[in-house]
Design an enzyme around this catalytic site. Structure first.
Site, short mmCIF file in Angstrom:
data_model
loop_
_atom_site.label_atom_id
_atom_site.label_comp_id
_atom_site.label_asym_id
_atom_site.label_seq_id
_atom_site.Cartn_x
_atom_site.Cartn_y
_atom_site.Cartn_z
N CYS A 1 0.79 -1.23 0.00
CA CYS A 1 0.00 0.00 0.00
C CYS A 1 0.83 1.29 0.00
CB CYS A 1 -1.02 0.00 1.13
SG CYS A 1 -0.54 -0.85 2.62
N ARG B 1 7.06 -11.27 5.24
CA ARG B 1 6.73 -11.09 6.65
C ARG B 1 7.41 -12.20 7.45
NH1 ARG B 1 0.21 -9.87 5.84
NH2 ARG B 1 0.50 -8.20 4.31
N GLN C 1 0.61 -11.24 -3.13
CA GLN C 1 -0.77 -10.80 -2.96
C GLN C 1 -1.40 -10.39 -4.29
OE1 GLN C 1 0.12 -7.61 -0.11
NE2 GLN C 1 -1.14 -8.69 1.38
N ASP D 1 -3.07 -7.81 -4.94
CA ASP D 1 -3.37 -6.60 -4.18
C ASP D 1 -4.07 -5.55 -5.04
OD1 ASP D 1 -3.38 -5.35 -1.79
OD2 ASP D 1 -1.23 -5.10 -1.61
N HIS E 1 -5.62 -1.25 -4.60
CA HIS E 1 -5.90 -0.06 -3.78
C HIS E 1 -6.68 0.95 -4.61
CE1 HIS E 1 -2.40 -1.84 -1.68
NE2 HIS E 1 -3.14 -1.52 -0.63
N LYS F 1 -12.67 -3.74 8.32
CA LYS F 1 -12.59 -4.56 7.11
C LYS F 1 -13.74 -5.54 7.02
CE LYS F 1 -9.55 -7.99 9.29
NZ LYS F 1 -8.38 -8.86 9.11
N HIS G 1 -8.34 -0.84 0.57
CA HIS G 1 -7.41 -1.93 0.31
C HIS G 1 -8.24 -3.18 0.02
CE1 HIS G 1 -4.18 0.24 2.77
NE2 HIS G 1 -5.30 0.83 3.17
#
Length: 540
Positions: free
Chosen positions: A227, A256, A274, A276, A278, A360, A406
């Site tokens: 992000c 991570r 991911q 991902d 945004h 979320k 997100h």
């Protein structure tokens, strides 16, 4: 399997001593999750059959000194806190692999199990056979999809060609979904100065899971999330209210540092990708954007085989450790609950389980074994736009803050792959199967005809393999074990009549099929990403 760990370790020690007595340099014995292992320092590998020669019980007198076994002049390292015990007389060698503990050493690893009775061994092998149908780690090894070599490090996966084919299919499908929603795909680098993570709040809230290092008097971090990088792209130029919403997507690699004991195949991993996305938008656009995201997420989950009562929606609120004002959190949470309400979707309220920067919506799915998995997520964020001072010029000429959403529909490619492998027990839908068709000629006389069918499939980008080695019965079984959806069998009759015999899942066999007709039906099944073998239905 915990009750057998001491027995397995004793079995590993016995095999190691057998190897030492044959001038093989056994150096380590340890325990895996479901077996023992013995490491041999050697420049050359050994076969499974060779390893089995050393799987014999002998009553050795040895000493335990700390984490070492002392046997005469030999010393073997024990990589376990379990104390070996029992009289393991029945062995099974499961696997042979090779790894490099140092640049100048190669270890050959023998993995196996050992039991005191033959009945115990048979029970274990029956359990292992069933587990191999549903454990993605075993399926991944059996189907040659991925591996976790010791040299690479715990929780770091290497995808083999067939595993990468599955990843590519998942990516291609998500690209189509993203395009249908107006996303623009971006790419962002893996390493950033830590000032970025300090602005975003990750440095404070997430530092224990980040890989941070110093170089040339600069502190840098490998990204745990995408992000902040997408925010920098947004900030690269002035934005108008007319530009919004702006949607960025990325198949972003993130890292991570999960604790070693928490790692679990592809489901808990240190480096992953991911799907991902945004979105930067105005507050008045927020509810409609969330509604569209929820509908698209349900569409994707249905395409993968999860719908109706097998999908559960959760709304998670502000956790105790969080950033931002109460007003921001209330607005963000209301936008999510209002969207779900207007879509008339039931949801479970999960108090204090939101992300540290915003509430979320999570989607749980139930697999064929009745297990629930947390998968997709949609998060509303008023905080990062504030922290990064994001702006757009409104219709009145004033500068305002956008809202940020997100989202990840798969969650990660690794997680969804593991879940799909276990849900389908390795028998993936045709569109996502690494091998979609295997062509089997009955004998050498029809090999040329089989090759022509194979070449036709490949020319249409249908993933096919030609298997000519072994008896027909063994090749059919191999194709079934490998999860291949369709088997084409050709003999003299098929070759003379330009026909094929089709075998599909569910013990379905159709003879005298026109090859063009089958290929057209198969192409339609793949194009539609059907969950079942719909080509067979078209041929009946």
């Amino acid at each position: 399997m915990e009750e057998y760990k001491a027995l397995w370790l004793k079995g590993g020690i016995i095999i190691a001593i057998n190897l030492l007595n044959d001038n093989k340099k056994a150096v380590d014995v340890g325990l895996g999750e479901r077996d023992f292992y013995v490491d041999i320092e050697s420049d050359n590998s050994i076969s499974l059959e060779e390893a089995k020669k050393y799987a014999l019980y002998k009553d050795y007198n040895f000493e335990l000194q700390g984490n070492n076994v002392i046997y005469g002049k030999f010393k073997i390292n024990i990589d376990s806190d379990v104390k070996p015990s029992g009289n393991p007389k029945f062995f099974e060698i499961l696997n042979i692999s090779v790894h490099h503990p140092t640049p100048d050493k190669q270890y050959v690893r023998i993995r196996g199990v050992a039991f005191e009775t033959e009945e115990q061994l048979k029970d274990y092998l029956n359990w292992f056979e069933k587990a191999s149908e549903t454990d993605h780690r075993i399926l991944g090894e059996k189907m040659d999809l991925f591996s976790f070599p010791d040299e690479a490090g715990p929780g770091l996966v290497l995808y083999h060609p067939k595993g990468q084919l599955i990843r590519n299919e998942l990516i291609e499908y998500m690209r189509e979904i993203n395009n249908s929603m107006g996303y623009q795909e971006v790419y962002t680098t893996h390493v950033y100065r830590t000032i970025l993570w300090k602005i975003s709040g990750h440095y404070e809230m997430y530092k224990d899971k980040m890989l941070i290092f110093e170089h040339d008097d600069d502190e840098l971090g490998i990204k745990p999330m995408n992000c902040p990088a997408h925010i920098l792209i947004y900030k690269s130029k002035s934005r108008s209210y007319k530009d919004l919403p702006i949607r960025f997507s990325e198949f972003g690699n993130v890292y991570r540092w999960e604790k070693k004991g928490e790692l679990y195949g592809l489901l808990r991993i240190r480096g992953f990708t991911q799907d991902d996305g945004h979105i930067f938008l105005r507050e008045d656009q927020l509810k409609d954007e969330i509604k569209n995201l929820v509908k698209k997420t349900l569409e994707v989950l249905a395409k993968l085989g999860f719908k109706g009562d097998d999908v559960r929606i959760n709304l998670s609120t502000r956790p105790d450790e969080s950033i931002g004002t109460e007003e921001q959190w209330e607005k963000a949470t209301k936008s999510l609950s209002d969207a779900l309400g207007e879509l008339k979707l039931n949801y479970i309220l999960k108090e204090k389980e939101g992300a540290f920067y915003g509430p979320k919506i999570d989607f749980d799915i139930r697999d064929s074994l009745g297990r629930w998995w947390q998968l997709s997520t949609i998060q509303v964020d008023f905080n990062l736009p504030e922290r990064f001072k994001l702006e757009y010029v409104d219709k009145d000429g004033n500068k305002k803050r956008p809202v940020m959403v997100h989202r990840a529909i798969y969650g990660s490619l690794e997680r969804i792959m593991a879940i799909l492998l276990e849900h389908y027990k390795g028998k993936l839908p045709t569109w996502i199967s690494p091998v979609q068709v295997r062509v089997l000629p009955i004998n050498e006389d029809v090999k040329n005809y089989a090759e022509s069918i194979f070449n036709k499939l490949m020319s249409l980008r249908i993933r096919a393999e030609l298997d000519t080695e072994d008896t027909l019965a063994k090749r059919i079984k191999r194709a079934y074990d490998d999860g291949v959806p369709y088997i084409i069998i050709v003999g003299k009759r098929e070759a003379s009549e330009n026909k094929i015999t089709i075998r599909a899942r569910g013990n379905i066999e159709i003879r005298n099929v026109d090859s063009e007709k089958f290929i057209n039906a198969l192409s339609k099944e793949i194009l539609n990403r059907d969950l079942n073998n719909s080509a067979v239905e078209l041929l009946k």
